[in-house]
Design a protein around this motif. Structure first.
Motif, PDB file in Angstrom:
ATOM      1  N   LEU A   1      48.013  68.086  -4.145  1.00 31.28           N
ATOM      2  CA  LEU A   1      46.785  69.152  -5.058  1.00 31.28           C
ATOM      3  C   LEU A   1      45.819  68.274  -6.248  1.00 31.28           C
ATOM      4  O   LEU A   1      45.274  69.233  -7.085  1.00 31.28           O
ATOM      5  CB  LEU A   1      48.013  70.030  -5.562  1.00 31.28           C
ATOM      6  N   LEU A   2      46.212  67.300  -6.741  1.00 33.19           N
ATOM      7  CA  LEU A   2      44.957  66.606  -7.343  1.00 33.19           C
ATOM      8  C   LEU A   2      44.286  65.851  -6.972  1.00 33.19           C
ATOM      9  O   LEU A   2      42.934  66.703  -7.285  1.00 33.19           O
ATOM     10  CB  LEU A   2      45.983  65.170  -7.741  1.00 33.19           C
ATOM     11  N   SER A   3      43.406  65.575  -5.225  1.00 34.31           N
ATOM     12  CA  SER A   3      42.933  65.955  -4.645  1.00 34.31           C
ATOM     13  C   SER A   3      41.713  66.772  -4.427  1.00 34.31           C
ATOM     14  O   SER A   3      40.786  66.784  -4.627  1.00 34.31           O
ATOM     15  CB  SER A   3      43.460  65.271  -2.831  1.00 34.31           C
TER      16      SER A   3
ATOM     17  N   ILE B   1      34.967  63.614 -17.318  1.00 35.86           N
ATOM     18  CA  ILE B   1      36.208  61.618 -18.406  1.00 35.86           C
ATOM     19  C   ILE B   1      37.187  62.734 -18.655  1.00 35.86           C
ATOM     20  O   ILE B   1      38.599  62.155 -18.499  1.00 35.86           O
ATOM     21  CB  ILE B   1      35.210  60.566 -18.875  1.00 35.86           C
ATOM     22  N   GLU B   2      37.181  63.804 -19.778  1.00 34.14           N
ATOM     23  CA  GLU B   2      38.507  64.335 -19.780  1.00 34.14           C
ATOM     24  C   GLU B   2      38.984  64.721 -19.177  1.00 34.14           C
ATOM     25  O   GLU B   2      40.074  65.522 -19.176  1.00 34.14           O
ATOM     26  CB  GLU B   2      37.435  65.691 -21.169  1.00 34.14           C
ATOM     27  N   LEU B   3      38.413  65.550 -18.036  1.00 31.46           N
ATOM     28  CA  LEU B   3      39.502  66.033 -16.819  1.00 31.46           C
ATOM     29  C   LEU B   3      40.147  65.140 -16.478  1.00 31.46           C
ATOM     30  O   LEU B   3      41.104  65.556 -15.924  1.00 31.46           O
ATOM     31  CB  LEU B   3      38.641  67.044 -16.144  1.00 31.46           C
TER      32      LEU B   3
ATOM     33  N   ILE C   1      44.435  64.946 -15.520  1.00 35.31           N
ATOM     34  CA  ILE C   1      45.337  64.904 -14.250  1.00 35.31           C
ATOM     35  C   ILE C   1      45.399  63.165 -13.751  1.00 35.31           C
ATOM     36  O   ILE C   1      46.558  63.510 -13.654  1.00 35.31           O
ATOM     37  CB  ILE C   1      44.377  64.897 -12.883  1.00 35.31           C
ATOM     38  N   TRP C   2      45.453  62.251 -14.950  1.00 32.56           N
ATOM     39  CA  TRP C   2      45.523  61.298 -14.069  1.00 32.56           C
ATOM     40  C   TRP C   2      46.475  60.604 -15.070  1.00 32.56           C
ATOM     41  O   TRP C   2      47.851  60.396 -14.509  1.00 32.56           O
ATOM     42  CB  TRP C   2      45.169  60.151 -14.580  1.00 32.56           C
ATOM     43  N   GLN C   3      46.887  61.347 -16.327  1.00 29.40           N
ATOM     44  CA  GLN C   3      47.858  61.015 -17.163  1.00 29.40           C
ATOM     45  C   GLN C   3      49.369  61.513 -16.671  1.00 29.40           C
ATOM     46  O   GLN C   3      50.517  60.558 -15.844  1.00 29.40           O
ATOM     47  CB  GLN C   3      48.462  61.699 -18.033  1.00 29.40           C
ATOM     48  N   PRO C   4      49.783  62.379 -15.963  1.00 26.03           N
ATOM     49  CA  PRO C   4      50.678  63.364 -15.706  1.00 26.03           C
ATOM     50  C   PRO C   4      51.238  62.390 -14.005  1.00 26.03           C
ATOM     51  O   PRO C   4      51.870  62.315 -13.681  1.00 26.03           O
ATOM     52  CB  PRO C   4      50.677  64.099 -14.545  1.00 26.03           C
ATOM     53  N   LEU C   5      50.327  61.867 -12.802  1.00 29.48           N
ATOM     54  CA  LEU C   5      50.619  60.977 -11.741  1.00 29.48           C
ATOM     55  C   LEU C   5      51.215  59.512 -12.540  1.00 29.48           C
ATOM     56  O   LEU C   5      51.723  59.264 -11.798  1.00 29.48           O
ATOM     57  CB  LEU C   5      48.789  60.829 -11.272  1.00 29.48           C
TER      58      LEU C   5
END
Length: 292
Positions: free
Chosen positions: A270-272, A233-235, A239-243
């Motif tokens: 890259l996120l995927s 959940i932390e990770l 990564i969702w914040q910049p997206l």
């Protein structure tokens, strides 16, 4: 700490060089039997991988040792504020077990990790030396092991005040973010075509979750979330914040050119990769540090 006025002073950070005994769980009575050559020094806070020169990661277990010299007899106990130790710990002071989190062990199968900050209190009486031993084990995070955040030491009143002040600020931040997210959600219900309200809602939700799952790990005190899922959940919130920020800016600025869209698709790809499981990783579907 001789000459230090604990009654009127704030807590202090115990950062610096600590004794460390790798691959050993030691108590006070065991120290006299340990050869001098087995003692090492590691930086606290920091990753302990330097103490395992032949290891390719931060997996392992060991014992930290710190002697604190005091001369003031307090009417209240001394308190240690342990912010984060990866990934399980047990604390002993002057031969007395006073706390810990999780169950440190010599193997990954028997270690029970837990992620949260906590305090350990010790009544010293007329003792002039406080010998702190921290047994720790990490078989969950390949890039961080041992004491990775500051440990604070002081009177119980000073430490409790600072810790609850920190928790209070985190709670206030969490509630304010959720309140603004509620406003965005209501606006999206009335205007579902304006996706920027949805992106703003999700962005605030991610920041709110990040606030309570890091720092003092408040979410883990509210819900019995397993260690592995807490790290996921932390990770994911990272990564969702910049997206979501990019999606929000694109929506507000109407930036949709061919070059911009191509770069955005590359970024999504890259996120995927987060969901790709690297070879040899048995902990997460993927470990974010492994792909960067």
């Amino acid at each position: 700490m001789r000459g230090w006025d604990f009654e009127r002073s704030p807590s202090i950070s115990l950062k610096g060089q600590w004794e460390f005994y790798p691959n050993a769980f030691l108590s006070q009575k065991d120290l006299k039997q340990v050869p001098e050559r087995e003692r090492q020094y590691v930086q606290v806070p920091g990753d302990w991988s330097s103490a395992f020169p032949n290891a390719a990661d931060s997996y392992g277990y060991g014992t930290y040792r710190l002697r604190i010299l005091v001369d003031q007899q307090l009417e209240q106990p001394y308190t240690f504020w342990i912010q984060e130790i990866e990934a399980a710990s047990r604390i002993e002071i002057n031969g007395e077990h006073i706390g810990g989190l999780g169950v440190p062990a010599t193997t990954a199968e028997t270690t029970k990790p837990w992620k949260a900050s906590y305090t350990a209190t010790y009544t010293a009486g007329d003792a002039k030396v406080i010998e702190l031993l921290i047994q720790s084990a990490n078989f969950q995070r390949p890039h961080n092991g041992g004491i990775i955040k500051d440990i604070y030491f002081g009177s119980q009143a000073a430490v409790d005040t600072e810790r609850w002040y920190s928790i209070g600020l985190q709670m206030a931040t969490f509630l304010i973010l959720l309140l603004h997210g509620l406003y965005a959600g209501i606006l999206f219900v009335f205007k579902p075509r304006q996706k920027e309200f949805l992106f703003f809602l999700l962005l605030l939700f991610c920041v709110a979750i990040k606030t309570v799952i890091d720092y003092d790990n408040l979410m883990l005190l509210w819900f019995p979330i397993p260690y592995a899922w807490a790290l996921k959940i932390e990770l994911l919130s990272y990564i969702w914040q910049p997206l979501l920020m990019i999606l929000l800016v694109r929506r507000l600025s109407n930036a949709g050119g061919e070059t911009t869209s191509r770069l955005f698709r590359v970024y999504l790809f890259l996120l995927s990769l987060y969901w790709h499981r690297p070879s040899g990783c048995t902990f997460l579907p993927s470990c974010f540090p492994c792909i960067i």
